[in-house]
Write a protein that holds these residues in place. Structure first.
Motif, PDB file in Angstrom:
ATOM      1  N   ASN A  46       5.344  -6.928  52.935  1.00 21.48           N
ATOM      2  CA  ASN A  46       5.958  -6.554  51.651  1.00 21.48           C
ATOM      3  C   ASN A  46       7.317  -7.211  51.461  1.00 21.48           C
ATOM      4  O   ASN A  46       8.304  -6.561  51.111  1.00 21.48           O
ATOM      5  N   VAL A  47       7.367  -8.507  51.706  1.00 21.44           N
ATOM      6  CA  VAL A  47       8.617  -9.245  51.557  1.00 21.44           C
ATOM      7  C   VAL A  47       8.886  -9.484  50.077  1.00 21.44           C
ATOM      8  O   VAL A  47       7.986  -9.832  49.317  1.00 21.44           O
ATOM      9  N   ALA A  48      10.119  -9.310  49.653  1.00 17.80           N
ATOM     10  CA  ALA A  48      10.532  -9.606  48.283  1.00 17.80           C
ATOM     11  C   ALA A  48      11.798 -10.448  48.326  1.00 17.80           C
ATOM     12  O   ALA A  48      12.466 -10.544  49.351  1.00 17.80           O
ATOM     13  N   GLY A  49      12.108 -11.092  47.210  1.00 18.51           N
ATOM     14  CA  GLY A  49      13.353 -11.841  47.102  1.00 18.51           C
ATOM     15  C   GLY A  49      13.339 -13.179  47.798  1.00 18.51           C
ATOM     16  O   GLY A  49      14.392 -13.698  48.166  1.00 18.51           O
ATOM     17  N   GLY A  50      12.175 -13.779  48.036  1.00 21.79           N
ATOM     18  CA  GLY A  50      12.127 -15.133  48.571  1.00 21.79           C
ATOM     19  C   GLY A  50      12.019 -15.221  50.076  1.00 21.79           C
ATOM     20  O   GLY A  50      12.062 -16.309  50.635  1.00 21.79           O
ATOM     21  N   GLY A  51      11.892 -14.104  50.751  1.00 20.67           N
ATOM     22  CA  GLY A  51      11.670 -14.156  52.191  1.00 20.67           C
ATOM     23  C   GLY A  51      12.963 -14.294  52.973  1.00 20.67           C
ATOM     24  O   GLY A  51      13.978 -13.681  52.658  1.00 20.67           O
ATOM     25  N   VAL A  52      12.932 -15.142  53.981  1.00 25.14           N
ATOM     26  CA  VAL A  52      14.051 -15.258  54.918  1.00 25.14           C
ATOM     27  C   VAL A  52      15.235 -15.947  54.254  1.00 25.14           C
ATOM     28  O   VAL A  52      15.088 -16.952  53.568  1.00 25.14           O
ATOM     29  N   LEU A 179      10.679   0.278  45.129  1.00 24.38           N
ATOM     30  CA  LEU A 179      10.826   1.649  45.592  1.00 24.38           C
ATOM     31  C   LEU A 179       9.465   2.341  45.664  1.00 24.38           C
ATOM     32  O   LEU A 179       8.635   2.213  44.762  1.00 24.38           O
ATOM     33  N   GLY A 180       9.263   3.003  46.760  1.00 23.70           N
ATOM     34  CA  GLY A 180       8.003   3.696  46.980  1.00 23.70           C
ATOM     35  C   GLY A 180       7.061   2.921  47.870  1.00 23.70           C
ATOM     36  O   GLY A 180       6.169   3.500  48.461  1.00 23.70           O
ATOM     37  N   ASP A 181       7.286   1.630  47.978  1.00 20.75           N
ATOM     38  CA  ASP A 181       6.468   0.827  48.886  1.00 20.75           C
ATOM     39  C   ASP A 181       7.106   0.825  50.276  1.00 20.75           C
ATOM     40  O   ASP A 181       8.320   0.994  50.432  1.00 20.75           O
ATOM     41  N   ASN A 182       6.316   0.607  51.278  1.00 22.41           N
ATOM     42  CA  ASN A 182       6.798   0.539  52.662  1.00 22.41           C
ATOM     43  C   ASN A 182       6.876  -0.918  53.124  1.00 22.41           C
ATOM     44  O   ASN A 182       5.965  -1.701  52.876  1.00 22.41           O
ATOM     45  N   GLY A 183       7.964  -1.241  53.782  1.00 20.46           N
ATOM     46  CA  GLY A 183       8.093  -2.557  54.391  1.00 20.46           C
ATOM     47  C   GLY A 183       7.754  -2.489  55.863  1.00 20.46           C
ATOM     48  O   GLY A 183       7.756  -1.419  56.482  1.00 20.46           O
ATOM     49  N   SER A 241      20.370   6.433  58.505  1.00 20.78           N
ATOM     50  CA  SER A 241      21.444   7.338  58.107  1.00 20.78           C
ATOM     51  C   SER A 241      21.516   7.498  56.598  1.00 20.78           C
ATOM     52  O   SER A 241      22.377   8.211  56.090  1.00 20.78           O
ATOM     53  N   GLY A 242      20.608   6.819  55.885  1.00 22.53           N
ATOM     54  CA  GLY A 242      20.591   6.897  54.435  1.00 22.53           C
ATOM     55  C   GLY A 242      19.624   7.952  53.940  1.00 22.53           C
ATOM     56  O   GLY A 242      19.073   8.747  54.717  1.00 22.53           O
ATOM     57  N   PRO A 243      19.367   7.960  52.613  1.00 25.60           N
ATOM     58  CA  PRO A 243      18.468   8.960  52.037  1.00 25.60           C
ATOM     59  C   PRO A 243      17.006   8.738  52.397  1.00 25.60           C
ATOM     60  O   PRO A 243      16.211   9.682  52.345  1.00 25.60           O
ATOM     61  N   ALA A 244      16.636   7.513  52.751  1.00 27.11           N
ATOM     62  CA  ALA A 244      15.248   7.223  53.070  1.00 27.11           C
ATOM     63  C   ALA A 244      14.875   7.791  54.433  1.00 27.11           C
ATOM     64  O   ALA A 244      15.731   7.982  55.315  1.00 27.11           O
ATOM     65  N   LEU A 277       3.514  -9.580  78.305  1.00 25.18           N
ATOM     66  CA  LEU A 277       3.557  -9.544  76.852  1.00 25.18           C
ATOM     67  C   LEU A 277       4.409  -8.373  76.365  1.00 25.18           C
ATOM     68  O   LEU A 277       4.422  -7.300  76.978  1.00 25.18           O
ATOM     69  N   PHE A 278       5.060  -8.572  75.223  1.00 24.12           N
ATOM     70  CA  PHE A 278       5.919  -7.561  74.624  1.00 24.12           C
ATOM     71  C   PHE A 278       5.697  -7.535  73.112  1.00 24.12           C
ATOM     72  O   PHE A 278       5.443  -8.578  72.502  1.00 24.12           O
ATOM     73  N   SER A 279       5.809  -6.360  72.511  1.00 23.54           N
ATOM     74  CA  SER A 279       5.667  -6.269  71.058  1.00 23.54           C
ATOM     75  C   SER A 279       6.389  -5.033  70.542  1.00 23.54           C
ATOM     76  O   SER A 279       6.556  -4.038  71.254  1.00 23.54           O
ATOM     77  N   LEU A 280       6.815  -5.128  69.297  1.00 24.57           N
ATOM     78  CA  LEU A 280       7.428  -4.010  68.595  1.00 24.57           C
ATOM     79  C   LEU A 280       6.937  -4.032  67.157  1.00 24.57           C
ATOM     80  O   LEU A 280       7.074  -5.059  66.471  1.00 24.57           O
ATOM     81  N   ALA A 281       6.367  -2.931  66.695  1.00 24.30           N
ATOM     82  CA  ALA A 281       5.909  -2.787  65.313  1.00 24.30           C
ATOM     83  C   ALA A 281       6.755  -1.744  64.617  1.00 24.30           C
ATOM     84  O   ALA A 281       6.932  -0.626  65.130  1.00 24.30           O
ATOM     85  N   ILE A 282       7.307  -2.107  63.456  1.00 27.21           N
ATOM     86  CA  ILE A 282       8.162  -1.206  62.689  1.00 27.21           C
ATOM     87  C   ILE A 282       7.511  -0.995  61.322  1.00 27.21           C
ATOM     88  O   ILE A 282       7.206  -1.964  60.614  1.00 27.21           O
ATOM     89  N   GLU A 283       7.301   0.241  60.953  1.00 23.06           N
ATOM     90  CA  GLU A 283       6.684   0.572  59.678  1.00 23.06           C
ATOM     91  C   GLU A 283       7.574   1.540  58.901  1.00 23.06           C
ATOM     92  O   GLU A 283       8.360   2.279  59.491  1.00 23.06           O
ATOM     93  N   GLY A 284       7.394   1.517  57.574  1.00 20.73           N
ATOM     94  CA  GLY A 284       8.141   2.455  56.740  1.00 20.73           C
ATOM     95  C   GLY A 284       9.573   2.048  56.491  1.00 20.73           C
ATOM     96  O   GLY A 284      10.435   2.916  56.319  1.00 20.73           O
ATOM     97  N   LEU A 285       9.859   0.741  56.444  1.00 22.36           N
ATOM     98  CA  LEU A 285      11.217   0.292  56.158  1.00 22.36           C
ATOM     99  C   LEU A 285      11.523   0.458  54.670  1.00 22.36           C
ATOM    100  O   LEU A 285      10.712   0.106  53.805  1.00 22.36           O
ATOM    101  N   ALA A 286      12.699   0.994  54.382  1.00 21.84           N
ATOM    102  CA  ALA A 286      13.122   1.165  52.991  1.00 21.84           C
ATOM    103  C   ALA A 286      13.526  -0.181  52.403  1.00 21.84           C
ATOM    104  O   ALA A 286      13.826  -1.142  53.122  1.00 21.84           O
ATOM    105  N   ALA A 287      13.530  -0.261  51.071  1.00 18.89           N
ATOM    106  CA  ALA A 287      13.949  -1.490  50.414  1.00 18.89           C
ATOM    107  C   ALA A 287      15.398  -1.814  50.768  1.00 18.89           C
ATOM    108  O   ALA A 287      16.235  -0.922  50.897  1.00 18.89           O
ATOM    109  N   GLY A 288      15.680  -3.077  50.932  1.00 21.51           N
ATOM    110  CA  GLY A 288      17.035  -3.475  51.277  1.00 21.51           C
ATOM    111  C   GLY A 288      17.066  -4.838  51.932  1.00 21.51           C
ATOM    112  O   GLY A 288      16.036  -5.474  52.144  1.00 21.51           O
TER     113      GLY A 288
END
Length: 333
Positions: A46-52, A179-183, A241-244, A277-288
């Motif tokens: 769910n990348v927005a704003g042109g990516g990296v 807003l409302g989507d998960n990154g 630490s924010g509202p999300a 091998l190592f991995s980390l998966a992060i779900e539910g990131l707020a917009a920002g």
């Protein structure tokens, strides 16, 4: 007879000094830190704003042998994938960023060469060296990122030696979601690591070798994630630490990349090595807008001290020899 006694004293003192020198030649105080990260891939959902956006890579290496360490650092920056304005570009084939290998003054063969991340061990030669390189980088056109770094020291007759390297990257990721989507963000890589400390011979010194690696993800929306890759399950700091609501983090670790090997006189060899091998998966990131960073370091510190009779001890030994010689003369008389 008097001359004979004096000669015996001189021979005895010379023998003691010789023993001290031979113990120095027989001692190896060794430390090493090695960390290779391969196939590092970063996937965004769910990348927005042109990516990296902007990214920065840093590398550095220092090494010293019985003297303060010397070395070099380098940095390159860019703005998005395949950015033609990037200052990245190493001297080796496929290398994105690297510094010239550092072999401390006074190091004996074999000397480390650019791009060599092997371990020399303690072959009886004295040396201190360091090498650090970002070999491939996903953000500048390659399919994955790879880094290599090594710090290694072996001391035989000096007083101290040390080497250190570090590799770090900081990437600004534009994750501007509706807003409302998960990154989401997924990190995966395989690694080879070693932290070694060893003492062979008669040295009363100490040896230290270490590795460390840490990922951080920060955002102005209050998201804060720290992944210290320590081989401990469910040990990722994953908060907001924010509202999300706080995101969820799930990691898989084949071992620890944060290791300290330490030993001293009469201590056992400490070898903290492995691969996996190592991995980390992060779900539910707020917009920002997010900043992802990797900080990795390898280091050695070795020192030694030899016990040799002090001059007063030698004089006492000499007095004893002279007294023995006097007793021998009286008996013969």
């Amino acid at each position: 007879m008097k001359n004979t006694a004096v000669k015996s004293l001189a021979v005895a003192i010379a023998s003691v000094a010789t023993l001290g020198l031979s113990s120095q030649a027989a001692a190896d105080v060794y430390g090493a830190g090695l960390l290779e990260i391969n196939n590092l891939q970063i996937e965004l959902a769910n990348v927005a704003g042109g990516g990296v956006g902007q990214y920065t890579f840093n590398v550095g290496a220092t090494a010293g042998l019985n003297a303060p360490g010397v070395g070099a650092t380098d940095q390159c920056t860019g703005n998005g994938a395949l950015d033609p304005g990037s200052t990245c570009g190493g001297s080796g084939a496929g290398e994105v960023l690297g510094v010239p290998v550092v072999n401390a003054a006074g190091s004996e063969a074999p000397l480390r060469t650019d791009g060599d991340f092997s371990l020399f061990g303690s072959p009886g030669q004295q040396y201190s060296n360091a090498e650090s390189s970002i070999i491939d980088a996903q953000l500048v056109g390659d399919g994955a990122t790879a880094t290599g770094q090594v710090a290694e020291s072996n001391l035989t007759s000096g007083t101290e030696a040390g080497a250190s390297t570090n590799v770090s990257s900081n990437t600004s990721l534009s994750l501007e979601f509706t807003l409302g989507d998960n990154g989401g963000l997924a990190i995966s890589f395989d690694a080879v690591w070693a932290a070694i400390a060893d003492i062979n011979g008669d040295s009363e010194g100490s040896a230290f070798g270490s590795t460390s690696a840490e990922f951080t993800l920060r955002s102005s929306n209050g998201t804060f994630i720290t992944w210290i890759v320590d081989g401990v399950a469910d040990n990722v700091i994953c908060v907001s630490s924010g509202p999300a609501a706080a995101p969820t983090c799930t990691e898989s670790e084949a071992g620890s990349l944060n290791n300290i090997a330490n030993t001293s006189e009469n201590g056992d060899k400490v070898d903290l090595s492995g691969s996996g091998l190592f991995s980390l998966a992060i779900e539910g990131l707020a917009a920002g807008t997010y900043n992802l960073g990797l900080a990795a370091e390898t280091q050695t510190i070795v020192a030694q001290r030899f016990e040799m009779p002090v001059p007063g001890t030698l004089l006492l030994m000499g007095a004893g020899l002279l007294a023995g010689a006097g007793v021998s003369r009286r008996k013969k008389a």
